[in-house]
Scaffold this active site. Structure first.
Site, PDB file in Angstrom:
ATOM      1  NE  ARG A 151      34.102  18.334   4.905  1.00 47.77           N
ATOM      2  CZ  ARG A 151      33.654  18.157   6.163  1.00 47.77           C
ATOM      3  NH1 ARG A 151      34.439  18.309   7.192  1.00 47.77           N
ATOM      4  NH2 ARG A 151      32.404  17.798   6.360  1.00 47.77           N
TER       5      ARG A 151
ATOM      6  CB  SER B 169      31.960  23.839   2.783  1.00 47.96           C
ATOM      7  OG  SER B 169      30.783  24.458   3.223  1.00 47.96           O
ATOM      8  CG  HIS B 170      31.580  25.516   7.027  1.00 43.32           C
ATOM      9  ND1 HIS B 170      30.814  24.682   6.255  1.00 43.32           N
ATOM     10  CD2 HIS B 170      31.768  24.885   8.198  1.00 43.32           C
ATOM     11  CE1 HIS B 170      30.539  23.599   6.960  1.00 43.32           C
ATOM     12  NE2 HIS B 170      31.100  23.692   8.139  1.00 43.32           N
TER      13      HIS B 170
ATOM     14  CE  LYS C 205      29.454  21.103   0.329  1.00 45.46           C
ATOM     15  NZ  LYS C 205      28.913  22.437   0.653  1.00 45.46           N
TER      16      LYS C 205
ATOM     17  CG  ASP D 139      29.342  28.619   3.476  1.00 49.63           C
ATOM     18  OD1 ASP D 139      28.858  29.036   2.409  1.00 49.63           O
ATOM     19  OD2 ASP D 139      29.525  27.415   3.701  1.00 49.63           O
TER      20      ASP D 139
ATOM     21  CG  ASP E 101      30.498  26.079  -0.256  1.00 54.32           C
ATOM     22  OD1 ASP E 101      30.136  26.550   0.833  1.00 54.32           O
ATOM     23  OD2 ASP E 101      30.143  24.947  -0.648  1.00 54.32           O
TER      24      ASP E 101
ATOM     25  CG  ASP F 160      26.719  25.608   0.842  1.00 54.69           C
ATOM     26  OD1 ASP F 160      27.309  26.296   1.713  1.00 54.69           O
ATOM     27  OD2 ASP F 160      26.955  24.401   0.657  1.00 54.69           O
ATOM     28  NE  ARG F 161      27.022  27.085   6.765  1.00 46.93           N
ATOM     29  CZ  ARG F 161      27.836  26.685   7.719  1.00 46.93           C
ATOM     30  NH1 ARG F 161      28.381  25.500   7.653  1.00 46.93           N
ATOM     31  NH2 ARG F 161      28.094  27.449   8.732  1.00 46.93           N
TER      32      ARG F 161
ATOM     33  CG  HIS G 189      22.910  24.467   4.398  1.00 54.72           C
ATOM     34  ND1 HIS G 189      23.592  24.418   3.210  1.00 54.72           N
ATOM     35  CD2 HIS G 189      23.767  23.999   5.333  1.00 54.72           C
ATOM     36  CE1 HIS G 189      24.812  23.939   3.407  1.00 54.72           C
ATOM     37  NE2 HIS G 189      24.943  23.682   4.701  1.00 54.72           N
TER      38      HIS G 189
HETATM   39 ZN   LIG Z   1      29.180  25.802   2.443  1.00 58.81          ZN
END
Ligand SMILES: [Zn+2]
Length: 455
Positions: free
Chosen positions: A13, A101-102, A111, A235, A237, A239-240, A322
């Site tokens: 990243r 992501s966030h 990822k 978030d 993407d 995943d949270r 998560h």
């Molecule tokens: Zn995320």
């Protein structure tokens, strides 16, 4: 060449415009294609989020994957959990998700998975070494597009037949959750209000990180205005998950985990649950009281995921939101699925979300407190704090020092990703919270001053 500093613990990243040039990302694609082929095979799923730099990074990475000989299935703009889902469902050899992501809008990253596990730690460093030494396969791969959203929505949507209609407000934060959640909601027995469903990489409404309380302000307003049973945020993407009850109280990750665990224990007595060292003692005590098996484990989602499999746990979760369900699901972190599970619990209870936490003991907690400490010293400092407190207290040292006090605990641990020490405290009263905090801070300052620098 890509800088080694962007090859991090859980992903690759950096700042898209300055650290992720097209030519370098293409080589990265070739390296990831090579790595996945050598460990599993040539079939790779590729997804991307809605960030402004994602189309550019997608084109460059795809070129590289094809140049390595990979057979790419491109699933388009999707939440990260749909990338995981595609790898499971299509039984591919791995996957790559282009997502920031966030993180702030200017960042982006990758990822990656081989088979069903996420690349992390030394595996990510290995990819860097392959780029450095030019150890890359070449071939003539291929790409085909695939709609994974339809089978996903069909499967998840049909697995939640609850009776009572739930009133919910969703906040997608202009990330990727919106379009999929919109389709999914049509299959669920809910009355949904949709906030910020338009995907927009500028994130004009608020930053898409539900662990920061100010990002939940609009959701809180809407939940009150609509008299909803709860509010759910995602978030960038998806995943949270973040959640608030109908009164606007934030339900943090550890208490969410407990809400899920209690429901699971009604069906699976003695089930195992995994939380991290930062989680409330209430989580562990309550699971144990209900006959479940709580495990306190190290922070870091690849570690927690691995532990979930090893212990055959029903569920693992993190403060960050998560949630990894093995119970009735695949064991990867999917905030859309976690949202459905929460809605199911609220529907079946016949009451708004606050009813799930009303009987829990009231605890006082600090947020995460961060103290700068150089990378080459941070683990030494923490080891000294562990030794010091062990003389006088019970210390859980699985990941830093969780010092157990009579009516609470204090944690000091080294961050996996930054040159900082992270502290957190919990106690039964504000006065005790301050007392425990002062005690740990004093010892930490003394040990930090006494730790010799490495030469
Ligand atoms: Zn995320």
């Amino acid at each position: 060449m890509l800088a080694q500093t962007i090859f991090r613990e859980y992903d690759i990243r950096g700042v898209a415009d300055t650290e992720l040039a097209d030519a370098d990302v293409q080589v990265l694609g070739q390296a990831l294609g090579t790595y996945i082929a050598r460990h599993a095979g040539k079939k790779i799923c590729l997804g991307r989020d809605t960030r402004l730099s994602s189309p550019r990074l997608h084109d460059a990475l795809l070129k590289g994957l094809i140049a390595s000989g990979a057979e790419v299935t491109d699933i388009g703009i999707v939440p990260t959990p749909l990338l995981y889902y595609s790898v499971y469902k299509l039984k591919t050899d791995g996957g790559v998700m282009i997502t920031g992501s966030h993180n702030p809008a200017e960042f982006n990253g990758f990822k990656s998975m081989t088979s069903e596990t996420s690349l992390h730690g030394e595996e990510i460093q290995r990819v860097f070494q392959m780029i450095q030494s030019g150890d890359l396969d070449s071939g003539s791969g291929s790409v085909k597009e695939y709609d994974i959203v339809t089978p996903y929505v069909d499967e998840i949507g049909s697995s939640f037949p609850w009776d009572r209609k739930v009133k919910v407000v969703f906040d997608a934060g202009n990330g990727v959750a919106g379009p999929v959640m919109h389709k999914l909601a049509k299959k669920l027995n809910i009355e949904a209000t949709e906030l910020f469903y338009e995907m927009d990489g500028h994130f004009p409404s608020h930053h898409p990180d539900p662990t920061v309380e100010k990002n939940l302000a609009q959701l809180r307003e809407a939940v009150k205005e609509k008299k909803a049973d709860l509010g759910i945020a995602f978030d960038g993407d998806s995943d949270r998950i973040g959640a608030i009850d109908e009164q606007g109280n934030v339900i943090w990750g550890d208490i969410l985990l407990l809400i899920y665990a209690r429901e699971i224990l009604t069906r699976k007595p003695g089930a195992t649950f995994i939380g991290e060292v930062k989680c409330s003692q209430v989580l562990y005590d309550e699971i144990e009281r209900l006959g479940g098996r709580p495990i306190m484990y190290r922070t870091g989602h690849s570690l927690i995921k691995a532990k979930l499999k090893e212990e055959h746990a029903a569920l693992a979760g993190e403060m960050s939101g998560h949630m990894f369900f093995s119970d009735r699901y695949y064991g990867f972190d999917d905030a859309l699925y976690a949202a459905c599970r929460l809605l199911e619990i609220v529907s079946k209870s016949g009451k708004p979300l606050s009813a799930q936490t009303a009987d829990l003991p009231k605890m006082f907690v600090t947020p995460e407190i961060r103290v700068d400490c150089p990378d080459d010293l941070k683990f030494d400092v923490v080891a000294r704090v562990v030794e010091r407190f062990k003389k006088t207290h019970k210390v859980i040292d699985i990941d830093g020092a969780r010092v157990v006090f009579e009516h609470g605990w204090g944690l000091v641990r080294a961050s996996n990703t930054q040159p900082v020490l992270v502290m957190r405290f919990e106690a039964t009263s504000p006065e005790l919270l301050e007392k425990y905090k002062a005690e740990v801070e004093t010892v930490l300052a003394e040990e930090q001053a006494a730790t010799p620098a490495h030469s």
